[in-house]
Scaffold this motif. Structure first.
Motif, PDB file in Angstrom:
ATOM      1  N   UNK A   1       0.844  -1.177   0.000  1.00 61.63           N
ATOM      2  CA  UNK A   1       0.000   0.000   0.000  1.00 61.63           C
ATOM      3  C   UNK A   1       0.886   1.235   0.000  1.00 61.63           C
ATOM      4  N   UNK A   2       0.369   2.278  -0.564  1.00 64.68           N
ATOM      5  CA  UNK A   2       1.073   3.549  -0.657  1.00 64.68           C
ATOM      6  C   UNK A   2       1.293   4.156   0.718  1.00 64.68           C
ATOM      7  N   UNK A   3       2.424   4.824   0.881  1.00 62.07           N
ATOM      8  CA  UNK A   3       2.667   5.602   2.100  1.00 62.07           C
ATOM      9  C   UNK A   3       1.629   6.721   2.152  1.00 62.07           C
ATOM     10  N   UNK A   4       0.906   6.829   3.255  1.00 65.11           N
ATOM     11  CA  UNK A   4      -0.125   7.844   3.398  1.00 65.11           C
ATOM     12  C   UNK A   4       0.526   9.109   3.952  1.00 65.11           C
ATOM     13  N   UNK A   5       0.932   9.983   3.035  1.00 67.66           N
ATOM     14  CA  UNK A   5       1.755  11.120   3.408  1.00 67.66           C
ATOM     15  C   UNK A   5       0.968  12.365   3.785  1.00 67.66           C
ATOM     16  N   UNK A   6      -0.281  12.437   3.444  1.00 65.08           N
ATOM     17  CA  UNK A   6      -1.043  13.643   3.745  1.00 65.08           C
ATOM     18  C   UNK A   6      -2.259  13.293   4.604  1.00 65.08           C
ATOM     19  N   UNK A   7      -2.837  14.336   5.189  1.00 67.80           N
ATOM     20  CA  UNK A   7      -4.058  14.142   5.971  1.00 67.80           C
ATOM     21  C   UNK A   7      -5.151  13.555   5.088  1.00 67.80           C
ATOM     22  N   UNK A   8      -5.237  14.027   3.849  1.00 67.00           N
ATOM     23  CA  UNK A   8      -6.247  13.513   2.928  1.00 67.00           C
ATOM     24  C   UNK A   8      -6.030  12.027   2.659  1.00 67.00           C
ATOM     25  N   UNK A  10      -4.563   9.835   4.518  1.00 68.01           N
ATOM     26  CA  UNK A  10      -4.875   9.093   5.740  1.00 68.01           C
ATOM     27  C   UNK A  10      -6.381   8.984   5.956  1.00 68.01           C
ATOM     28  N   UNK A  11      -7.098  10.078   5.722  1.00 65.88           N
ATOM     29  CA  UNK A  11      -8.551  10.082   5.908  1.00 65.88           C
ATOM     30  C   UNK A  11      -9.218   9.109   4.943  1.00 65.88           C
ATOM     31  N   UNK A  12      -8.817   9.148   3.692  1.00 67.44           N
ATOM     32  CA  UNK A  12      -9.424   8.259   2.689  1.00 67.44           C
ATOM     33  C   UNK A  12      -9.075   6.803   2.992  1.00 67.44           C
ATOM     34  N   UNK A  13      -7.842   6.535   3.359  1.00 70.56           N
ATOM     35  CA  UNK A  13      -7.450   5.167   3.722  1.00 70.56           C
ATOM     36  C   UNK A  13      -8.297   4.662   4.886  1.00 70.56           C
ATOM     37  N   UNK A  14      -8.512   5.514   5.880  1.00 73.53           N
ATOM     38  CA  UNK A  14      -9.326   5.137   7.042  1.00 73.53           C
ATOM     39  C   UNK A  14     -10.774   4.852   6.632  1.00 73.53           C
ATOM     40  N   UNK A  15     -11.337   5.687   5.773  1.00 78.25           N
ATOM     41  CA  UNK A  15     -12.726   5.500   5.357  1.00 78.25           C
ATOM     42  C   UNK A  15     -12.913   4.259   4.492  1.00 78.25           C
ATOM     43  N   UNK A  33      -7.624   5.863  -7.286  1.00 79.21           N
ATOM     44  CA  UNK A  33      -8.630   6.539  -8.111  1.00 79.21           C
ATOM     45  C   UNK A  33      -9.341   7.606  -7.282  1.00 79.21           C
ATOM     46  N   UNK A  34      -9.758   7.266  -6.073  1.00 74.86           N
ATOM     47  CA  UNK A  34     -10.443   8.221  -5.197  1.00 74.86           C
ATOM     48  C   UNK A  34      -9.558   9.442  -4.962  1.00 74.86           C
ATOM     49  N   UNK A  35      -8.298   9.221  -4.665  1.00 77.26           N
ATOM     50  CA  UNK A  35      -7.389  10.341  -4.399  1.00 77.26           C
ATOM     51  C   UNK A  35      -7.121  11.162  -5.661  1.00 77.26           C
ATOM     52  N   UNK A  36      -6.985  10.508  -6.808  1.00 76.23           N
ATOM     53  CA  UNK A  36      -6.802  11.277  -8.056  1.00 76.23           C
ATOM     54  C   UNK A  36      -8.017  12.157  -8.317  1.00 76.23           C
ATOM     55  N   UNK A  37      -9.212  11.605  -8.129  1.00 72.49           N
ATOM     56  CA  UNK A  37     -10.439  12.383  -8.351  1.00 72.49           C
ATOM     57  C   UNK A  37     -10.484  13.583  -7.398  1.00 72.49           C
ATOM     58  N   UNK A  38     -10.191  13.377  -6.140  1.00 70.48           N
ATOM     59  CA  UNK A  38     -10.212  14.486  -5.187  1.00 70.48           C
ATOM     60  C   UNK A  38      -9.174  15.550  -5.541  1.00 70.48           C
ATOM     61  N   UNK A  39      -7.981  15.126  -5.888  1.00 75.31           N
ATOM     62  CA  UNK A  39      -6.932  16.090  -6.263  1.00 75.31           C
ATOM     63  C   UNK A  39      -7.318  16.822  -7.549  1.00 75.31           C
TER      64      UNK A  39
END
Length: 186
Positions: A1-8, A10-15, A33-39
């Protein structure tokens, strides 16, 4: 899994954590995909010149992003908009954010709409555009430079997400040849 480097991150990984088993081998692909869409929503919003906080900091965008395609895995169907909307609604109610159920439901329900869903900075349209940029692998960019998309794919690699979409489309077309893409809206 990717290193969760930002608050975003971490939040998405948790959800997404409760859905790890259902997502299986597709977890990393969907997470990215979720993170790319948000960014991408942030980039589109910044490109518009509108004042305000980046969309990725807003609960409606985070919730819509996490749940928008999750019905594929949670309900085991490629006709996933209604199951995804139901999951988001349940989550928002559990978080005591019923005030967002309508906008999040619209963001999910219309994220594969062919025609615009409002002005470019409307939450539903902004989310639709961001998802379309990612689904089209950056071929459609709504004025963003390709380098912006390619930088995101370096940070959050595809990890088989688009391959999975092709696989699901073929499988659906074989079973339902008259309705291969049930999530498309006019």
């Amino acid at each position: 899994m990717t290193q969760h480097t930002s608050e975003l991150d971490q939040t998405i990984a948790h959800r997404l954590e409760p859905w790890t088993a259902r997502l299986g081998d597709d977890r990393k692909a969907y997470f990215h995909h979720v993170l790319r869409v948000l960014r991408l929503t942030d980039l589109l919003f910044a490109h518009s010149g509108e004042p305000g906080a980046p969309p990725s900091t807003r609960e409606e965008f985070r919730t819509a992003a996490v749940f928008h395609d999750l019905g594929i895995w949670a309900a085991g169907t490629f006709d996933y908009l209604e199951p995804s909307c139901a999951l988001s609604c349940d989550w928002l109610i559990a978080q005591r954010r019923e005030d967002l159920t309508e906008v999040v439901g619209s963001m999910i329900h219309d994220h594969h709409r062919i025609r615009p869903a409002g002005k470019p900075t409307d939450p539903v349209e902004l989310f639709r555009r961001a998802d379309l940029i990612d689904v089209s692998l950056g071929a459609i960019r709504f004025g963003l430079p390709y380098s912006a998309y390619s930088n995101l794919t370096r940070r959050y690699p595809d990890s088989g997400f688009h391959y999975k979409l092709v696989e699901l489309t073929i499988r659906r077309a074989l079973i339902h040849p008259l309705s291969p893409l049930p999530m498309i809206r006019w």
